[in-house]
Every structure is written in C-alpha cells, then in structure tokens.
Design a protein around this motif. Structure first.
Motif, short mmCIF file in Angstrom:
data_model
loop_
_atom_site.label_atom_id
_atom_site.label_comp_id
_atom_site.label_asym_id
_atom_site.label_seq_id
_atom_site.Cartn_x
_atom_site.Cartn_y
_atom_site.Cartn_z
N PHE A 1 -29.10 37.25 36.12
CA PHE A 1 -28.16 37.92 34.77
C PHE A 1 -27.12 38.83 35.89
O PHE A 1 -27.06 39.29 36.96
CB PHE A 1 -29.45 38.53 34.98
CG PHE A 1 -30.21 38.20 33.54
CD1 PHE A 1 -30.34 38.77 32.70
CD2 PHE A 1 -31.07 37.33 33.71
CE1 PHE A 1 -31.12 38.16 31.58
CE2 PHE A 1 -32.17 36.93 32.85
CZ PHE A 1 -32.51 37.06 32.22
N GLU B 1 -34.62 44.00 32.57
CA GLU B 1 -33.69 43.96 31.90
C GLU B 1 -33.56 45.42 31.77
O GLU B 1 -32.33 46.66 31.83
CB GLU B 1 -33.38 43.23 30.74
CG GLU B 1 -32.20 44.02 29.60
CD GLU B 1 -31.99 43.41 28.17
OE1 GLU B 1 -33.73 42.85 28.19
OE2 GLU B 1 -30.75 42.78 27.20
N LEU C 1 -30.91 48.73 33.11
CA LEU C 1 -29.69 49.43 31.88
C LEU C 1 -30.40 50.57 32.28
O LEU C 1 -29.10 52.08 32.19
CB LEU C 1 -30.52 48.81 30.94
CG LEU C 1 -29.05 47.24 30.51
CD1 LEU C 1 -29.93 46.72 29.48
CD2 LEU C 1 -28.37 47.16 31.63
N PHE D 1 -23.57 49.67 30.49
CA PHE D 1 -23.76 48.44 30.90
C PHE D 1 -24.59 47.85 30.28
O PHE D 1 -26.12 48.64 29.18
CB PHE D 1 -24.72 48.68 31.79
CG PHE D 1 -23.82 49.66 32.95
CD1 PHE D 1 -22.52 48.88 33.98
CD2 PHE D 1 -24.28 51.18 33.80
CE1 PHE D 1 -21.59 49.29 34.56
CE2 PHE D 1 -23.22 51.40 34.84
CZ PHE D 1 -22.61 50.33 35.50
N VAL D 2 -24.28 46.36 30.16
CA VAL D 2 -25.91 45.43 29.00
C VAL D 2 -25.21 44.87 30.62
O VAL D 2 -25.44 44.46 31.65
CB VAL D 2 -24.49 44.73 27.70
CG1 VAL D 2 -24.24 45.62 26.76
CG2 VAL D 2 -23.21 43.86 28.77
N LEU E 1 -27.74 37.28 30.76
CA LEU E 1 -27.13 35.49 30.57
C LEU E 1 -26.14 35.34 31.30
O LEU E 1 -25.82 35.27 30.21
CB LEU E 1 -28.81 34.94 30.15
CG LEU E 1 -29.03 34.14 30.88
CD1 LEU E 1 -29.97 33.91 32.01
CD2 LEU E 1 -30.20 32.90 30.31
N VAL F 1 -27.51 29.44 33.90
CA VAL F 1 -29.28 28.62 34.01
C VAL F 1 -29.16 27.71 34.49
O VAL F 1 -28.03 26.99 34.00
CB VAL F 1 -29.99 28.91 32.37
CG1 VAL F 1 -30.47 28.25 32.29
CG2 VAL F 1 -29.52 29.81 31.23
N VAL G 1 -23.77 30.13 30.84
CA VAL G 1 -24.10 30.18 29.90
C VAL G 1 -23.18 31.85 28.97
O VAL G 1 -22.92 32.45 30.17
CB VAL G 1 -25.43 30.10 29.41
CG1 VAL G 1 -26.24 29.27 29.64
CG2 VAL G 1 -26.20 31.32 30.17
N ALA G 2 -23.47 31.93 28.19
CA ALA G 2 -22.13 32.60 27.66
C ALA G 2 -22.76 33.24 25.75
O ALA G 2 -22.29 31.96 25.10
CB ALA G 2 -21.15 32.71 27.93
N LYS G 3 -23.05 34.06 25.13
CA LYS G 3 -23.19 34.25 23.56
C LYS G 3 -21.67 34.75 23.38
O LYS G 3 -20.79 35.22 23.77
CB LYS G 3 -24.04 34.97 23.43
CG LYS G 3 -23.34 36.49 23.68
CD LYS G 3 -25.02 38.07 23.60
CE LYS G 3 -24.12 39.10 23.69
NZ LYS G 3 -24.66 39.49 22.47
N ALA G 4 -21.47 34.06 21.98
CA ALA G 4 -20.22 34.32 20.85
C ALA G 4 -20.25 35.38 20.04
O ALA G 4 -19.06 34.96 19.28
CB ALA G 4 -20.15 32.79 20.71
N SER G 5 -21.24 36.07 19.73
CA SER G 5 -21.23 36.78 19.26
C SER G 5 -19.70 37.63 18.51
O SER G 5 -18.86 38.13 19.51
CB SER G 5 -22.57 38.42 18.89
OG SER G 5 -23.35 38.08 19.52
N ILE G 6 -19.30 37.58 17.46
CA ILE G 6 -18.38 38.76 17.19
C ILE G 6 -18.56 40.33 18.11
O ILE G 6 -19.20 40.86 17.85
CB ILE G 6 -18.52 38.93 16.11
CG1 ILE G 6 -18.88 37.29 15.04
CG2 ILE G 6 -16.92 39.56 15.20
CD1 ILE G 6 -19.24 38.11 13.49
N LYS H 1 -18.89 41.16 21.01
CA LYS H 1 -20.04 41.42 22.04
C LYS H 1 -19.59 39.64 22.64
O LYS H 1 -21.21 39.40 23.36
CB LYS H 1 -21.20 41.81 21.31
CG LYS H 1 -20.93 43.10 21.09
CD LYS H 1 -22.19 43.43 20.27
CE LYS H 1 -23.35 44.37 20.31
NZ LYS H 1 -24.24 45.27 19.47
#
Lengths: 469, 469
Positions: free
Chosen positions: B48, B139, B143, B334-335, B338, B341, B346-351, B353
């Motif tokens: 993370f 987490e 934070l 701060f965020v 993750l 893995v 790995v990575a998120k693809a949120s609009i 973010k």
C-alpha cells in the motif's frame, strides 16, 4: 452465529496509559492560578460564559455539541502525581500551587444549552460558576471540546437538511485526527446522521457503525467478479458492493451477477459526476431486475453536493472530508469570558473584542404558532435588583404567548453531574432527540442550504432589536 | 525553589481507560478482513502507498508529519478482549475473524519519508508492505494521523517562513479537538515553532511550553495595576503582561510601572490592527525606558498577517486558530492505495481518481549547487526486471551531479521499529532537525508566502517531465 471469541491475546500493549485530562490545557491556566493564589483573586466568586461573536459566513444557526464529552472530561480533570511532578519540575507552578492542585476538583456549577440545541451568536451557551481559580483552569478544555464538536455538528446539520429523508453516513475519520474522528462521528449522529464508519464511536457512544469494502478489496482479488463473490459469501447478498474500481457499467453487471438481481442490497459509487453516474446506475440496475438495490454515493460530498443530488436516484450519502472539517468552518469560534466577579459585572474593552459583563439568561421566544421569533438575552438581576427583567424586553419582539423556553439548563451542581444520562451513549441519544425536536421550532428558512443570515434575531434586554451577523 | 509536591490526591479518576488503538478505524476494515480471510486474499503479499493527488491550492510543498505518532499507534494496534467482544456482539466479524484478530499484530515492513520531510503530490510518502490482511487494517489509522498532522505542519511551515527570525508560539489548542491540540502542537514544533501553550505536548513530546495570563486574570482583580502587580509578584518581572484588557496605552503604562522599565520582559497585544498597535506600543515602551521589553502579538494571525507584520516592531507571534485548522486546509489529502499484490502492480481506474500501480521509489534530485531540481518517482524493478531504472529518467531533468537523496527510509521491519528514537520526544527532536535541514535544499521560492505552484516538479520514470498541480 455470533459467538464470543475465546482466544485472547496474552499481551495487548496500550498506547494510552491512564491519564487525567488535566494536561489538555494551556500553560497559562497554571501560571494564572499561581499568581491568583498569591494575590487572593483565586478565591473570588467568578462567572465565565462561553459564546461566539459570529457564525461562519452564511450559516443560519450553530449547534451546541460536545457537552457530554466535556462533562466527562471535567470529572476527570485532576492533577495526579505525574502532572504535579511535571509542573513543578519545569517551574510552571510553585509549591503552594502544587499543593492546591493536588486536591483540586471542580466543585462549582455549570449550566448550558442542552446538547444538540441550535444557537445564535452572542448568546452564552455554557455558564461556569465557582471560584476564579477552579473556573479559570477549565477554559482550554471547555473551548477545545465545544469548538470542535459544535463545528462538526453545525456542518452536519446542514448536510442532513440537504439530504431530506435520505440517510447520511459519516465516513470522515481518515481525514481528521484519530481521536477527533470519534468525536466527529458522535457530533454527526447527534444532528441526524444515521451511522458512522468509526468503531470507537460505536463502542463509546452507541452510534451504529457500518461498512463493507474499499477499492483495495477488489484489487486484492484476481477479478472484480471474484472480489464480489467473496464479499457476498462473507457478508451476504444484502451487502453494499463498490462498483467503480474499474468500469462502473461492468461493475454493476458483476455486482448483480454476484448477489442476484433480487438480492443485492446496494451499490456504492465513489467517483465521477454523481448525478450522471447515479442515473446511469439506476437505469442499469432496473434493467437488470435489481429495482430494490439501493445506491450509496460517496466522494467529496458536502451540503451543496447533496442538494444537487436531490433529484438523482440516490438512496443514501456517505460524507467524509467536508463533514469532519466543518464544511469550511472547522472551529466554532467559542470564547470563554469572565463576566462577573464577586457579583459584579466585568468586561474587557479590547478593540473589536469587547465583551458584555454580567451573568445572563437566554430565552427562546416562541410566536403564536410555536415558531421561534427571537432569542432573548437578559441580565440576571444583581444584588441591587438593577438588571432589567424579561418584561422590559423592548418591541419589536412579540410578547410571549406560549411559554418562552429557557435555554440554559443545569448540568453540574457543586461539582456533581445533575444527571448521569448527560454523558456517554445516553447523553448522545438524548442530544440527538433534543436536536430533532429543537429544530422544529426554528423558522422555516433555518434549514435552507443556501447561505443567508442567522435565522433568529438575538435581542439584548435594554438594547432593542439586534440581528446577529 | 522548585520542590516536589508531597500531597498526592487519593483518588484521581481517569477518563481514558487503557485502550488499544485498534478501534480508531473504520468498520469496513474488519468486514474486508472477514471476506478476505474467507476468499484467501488475506494472505496475499500487498503493498500500500500513501500519497496526495494535489496540494492545497497555492501551496508550494507539503510536510510529512505524524510519523512518530503513527508508529507508536501501530505498535498498540491490537485487538484485546473488549474489542473482540464488541465486534462479535455486533456481528461485524465472525468467529474465524475474531480468532485471527486475537493474535494480530502488524508484522510487515514500513518505509516512508522521514518525519518533517517536504513532499510534493503523487509521490508515495509511506509504503506499507505485508499480507493484505495485516496492511488493510491500518488504512484508517495511517490516514487519520498523517492527514491531520501533515496539514498542521504544512500550514505551520508557511507561518515560520513568514516570521523569519522571529519566534512563533503555538497557542491554538482551544480551537481544535483536545487531543488534536496535542498533535498540532507537536507538528508545529517540528516545522520550527519555538514553543506551545499545550501542557500535554510538553510532557509527551518535549515541546517547550509557555504562557502567562489571559484577560480574565486582569478582570479578576480590582484594577489592571493590581493584576499586573500580582503577576509580577508570582512570575517575576521578566513575565509577559497582557495590556489590552481596557486601554492599551494605559495598560502599557501600568505594565512598566508594575515590573520596572528595565525589567519588564514583554507585553502581549491581542486586539486591534496589529501593525498600528505594535508601532504605538513600541514607541511608548521606548519612551518609558523599556527599550528591552519585547512585544508579542496574538489574535487571528496566519502567514499572511505575519508577513504584513514583518516591518512592524514585533518580537514574536502567537498563532492559534489558523494554525490548528491548517490555514484553510485542515486535512492533507492523503489516500492509502493498494499498488501491488503478490508482486504484480494493481491500480484502480475510477474516473478522476485513478492510481498508478506498482511499488515506487522516490529520489530528490539535487542540482550542482545542492538545490533540489525534481522529485523522481521510479517503479521498483519487478521480478521480470521490466521496470525502468533511474538511468532512464528522461530529460529535461538534469542528470544527478551529487548524490540523489532517497526519500523513503526504513521505519518498521518485520513489525519492529527500526529505531526507537523515531517515536516520542526523540522522534520529534529528530523530525525538527530534519525539517530544517531538508528545507535548505528546496528552491528559493519554496518558502514564499504568496501562493504559487508546487516548488518542484515530480517526474515519473518513463513519462517525461510533469509538474504537479
């Protein structure tokens, strides 16, 4: 299904050793005490009042919160060996002061607005009476607790107003100090939030806690479908699936497939324009036969964003950063001012920061329909009877038709809580109920989300009408 | 003169019972754990990273703070009987999860920016590695601590820059949550504040504490002259007298009379336009022969107000509200994401973010004169050796002439602190020294009080130059 865990760790280290709250204060409280013990002022009868000079720009009212936490903290405001050793070692206090502190506990009286009460500027919301010494020591603690918690409560109340009947969930703990997070969850619950993500607030104050999963959970699995299946297997189909880790459209399809169209509890949307995304999500859910599946929206919401979502197909709101930072006003602006010494009014005259001397009462005057028309601030009659009585309150304030409501209620008498149910979870439940009830008597515009003027005028006996700004 | 108090209270009640820090977290950490234990994802190797997507508008850099507090809190993040009982009673976890929690402690690795380090957006400032289960639980705690303390540190650093050689005193405890106040004083000290009003910060972290008196002290006496005499009698002539309770001119005359023109330590001014008031006060003090008496200004100061006072005859600044509320940015943004893995990015693809997958290193590249020219973010080589090496960093970033400074340093190895001096007062002293040293290598404009762009570009290996905004 719920069984008690039997394995208890043999060693649980604790970061928080047992401690008095007495050091959650400012150095100068102790030097003032030291000098006042020497001069004799320490023993004078004092009245301190807590009030704000103004509301944050555009706010219609404030909300008193933190009272229950404060009363508990005052009970534990004692100077033990560790505190006295520090103070003497660093020369903050002398030996006489150390002796005085060793037997100190607050033995005076405290009255105040009920926790959850809406307030306007310039009205005392807490009154602390006792010797100068015992009261002056509490200044910082009183202000820290009330300034923080009331700031969160006031911001949260606006979010609740914007959300209407839809539940708001407090999720901001990660955006504020870890202990402030607990207090923020507590304050949010008092003004109507349905639940919190914070476990300590759940344990300490009986706030319902909720939560399911983050993006990391999805990323930790080989696919979104696997992650959703794992969550449903563990938490049941009535869980909330977070569908925007990759692609929202595919995510919703995966969610419905994992839980079943008739079973899936909710989806959570955390990115993109929430109006657009929620509409598309609702349409897709309905099309997939998941008409009963709810939509939770999170991500940088505040009262304005919530208001913009009023017509969008959203079932509940998760609010974080903007709530715990007071939606632009992270502190309530309360000050703690000495207003009376040995029965005589006192007041400082500092430029721009002048205060009004004398102990005061506050009444909320209700009009014929039960709606409040003004908060009346009256000096208490002094020994010589010279202060104005309520009857002298000038027009244009309508005369009382029903009962004026006295806003200052007894909290502590001779150092003892008047009611144990003011603190802990009981205090929170009571404050939540009181807040809901007290809001009903505010004027209709009070809950407008648009910025405006304070919703009630504050009228000082003998000064005529005055609208706080 | 200093003698130990001998009278110890027989009963000191404590509000803070011994507690784990494990409930200073969000409900969903536990439900994720529960589902991941069932799916098997719990045991995967996870990385993370903590980073911000942007700085508050106009800020030149951020400052990492809270690390020492966080490391201590992680050591105490254990689930004892009380925690497990709550979680099972409310159905948050099942029996298997409860058993797992009972023996939980973090056994992974943490690297991070040294506490006090200036940072730019998009660079990981903390990296947490271990199993998915043991890392995901941290987490919220990570934070909360970093977001709060770093927000205060970043705001405080700007005030210190504005104040130049004049000392700044932290006095904001009453404007924030009572425990956040302690952390705020600690963060302010790390970025160069000279002292705090907060007693707990003094005891816990070795921050010098200061304070003399409030307006209430003056009001509690029959006259200002009596109050000043009492203060001088108790605290000595080298004290600071607060001269604006009634009339500043008369107050200064009373102060000099009480302490002696050659003896009076300082006066404090807390109201009015500080430039005007300070000039008049200085002239009056000089005229009265109190040329050595210092002037402390307090009251709604921030970095801009301090900058405007640069040419005024002020000796030190007391800063409260604006410091502890982050000067408009009460949380650092701060965020905790993750990024890897089982060795795969790995990575998120949120609009809006999206995140960057893969574990990263960060180097601060220094130019020929030792001034930083960029922060370089490089993917760590993966098992297949495919990630770019530092040598592949593209122009226009100058090649390293001196040694690039690696910003991620080891903090925890296999669950153990790499150095006990990272926490407590030792950690604060080290962070304060590191901050001062690290600032010296930032570009000249970094400490400008005027708002502007981030002071260094952040360059991602393989992506070319990119200036954070």
């Amino acid at each position: 299904m719920v069984r008690r865990a039997v394995v208890i760790p043999t060693l649980v280290r604790m970061s928080t050793v047992p401690r008095s709250t007495a050091f959650l204060t400012d150095h100068y409280e102790l030097t003032m005490l030291r000098a006042a013990l020497r001069s004799g002022a320490a023993g004078r009868r004092a009245v301190f009042e807590v009030f704000t000079r103004s509301l944050p720009a555009g706010r219609r009212y404030g909300v008193v919160a933190g009272t229950g936490r404060l009363l508990a903290a005052i009970e534990d405001f004692r100077f033990g060996a560790a505190e006295i050793e520090h103070l003497t070692a660093y020369g903050v206090v002398d030996a006489d002061t150390a002796d005085w502190l060793a037997s100190y506990r607050f033995r005076g009286d405290i009255t105040g607005f009920a926790e959850g009460e809406p307030f306007l500027p310039d009205t005392p919301v807490l009154v602390v009476e006792g010797t100068f010494a015992e009261c002056v020591l509490l200044e910082t603690l009183v202000l820290s607790v009330l300034n923080h918690d009331s700031a969160i409560a006031a911001a949260g109340a606006r979010m609740i107003a914007a959300a209407g009947e839809r539940p708001c969930l407090e999720m901001g703990g990660r955006r504020t100090h870890e202990q402030a997070a607990v207090a923020a969850a507590r304050a949010a619950y008092i003004v109507g939030f349905a639940a919190t993500s914070n476990l300590e607030a759940a344990r300490d104050y009986g706030v319902p806690s909720v939560g399911t999963s983050a993006h990391a959970f999805t990323l930790a699995h080989d696919s979104e479908a696997e992650a959703f299946a794992a969550q449903v297997a563990a938490l049941g189909a009535d869980t909330t699936l977070l569908v925007d880790t990759y692609d929202v459209h595919a995510g919703i399809a995966n969610a419905v497939a994992a839980a079943g169209a008739g079973e899936l509890g909710a989806i959570r949307l955390d990115s993109g324009d929430p109006v657009t995304v929620a509409r598309a999500a609702r349409a897709q859910l309905d099309e997939l036969g998941a008409a009963a599946t709810r939509i939770v929206v999170t991500g940088d919401l505040d009262e304005h964003a919530i208001a913009r979502l009023a017509a969008a197909p959203v079932d509940s709101y998760g609010v974080g950063t903007r709530l715990v930072t007071g939606a632009g006003a992270p502190t309530a602006g309360f000050v703690y001012k000495l207003v009376e010494v040995d029965g005589h009014p006192v007041a400082k005259a500092s430029i721009g920061k002048a205060t009004r001397g004398g102990r005061k009462d506050v009444l909320r005057r209700l009009g014929p329909d039960g709606t409040a028309v003004a908060d009346l601030v009256m000096s208490r009659p002094l020994a010589d009877g010279s202060a104005p009585s309520p009857a002298s309150v000038p027009s244009p304030v309508p005369a009382a038709r029903g009962a004026d409501r006295s806003l200052l209620v007894p909290l502590v008498r001779s150092g003892e809580l008047v009611d144990g149910a003011l603190v802990g979870a009981a205090g929170v439940a009571r404050a939540r109920a009181h807040h809901r009830s007290a809001l009903e008597s505010l004027p209709a515009g009070a809950r407008d989300v648009a910025f405006g003027r304070p919703c009630l005028p504050v009228v000082f006996a003998g000064e005529g009408m005055r609208t706080s700004a």
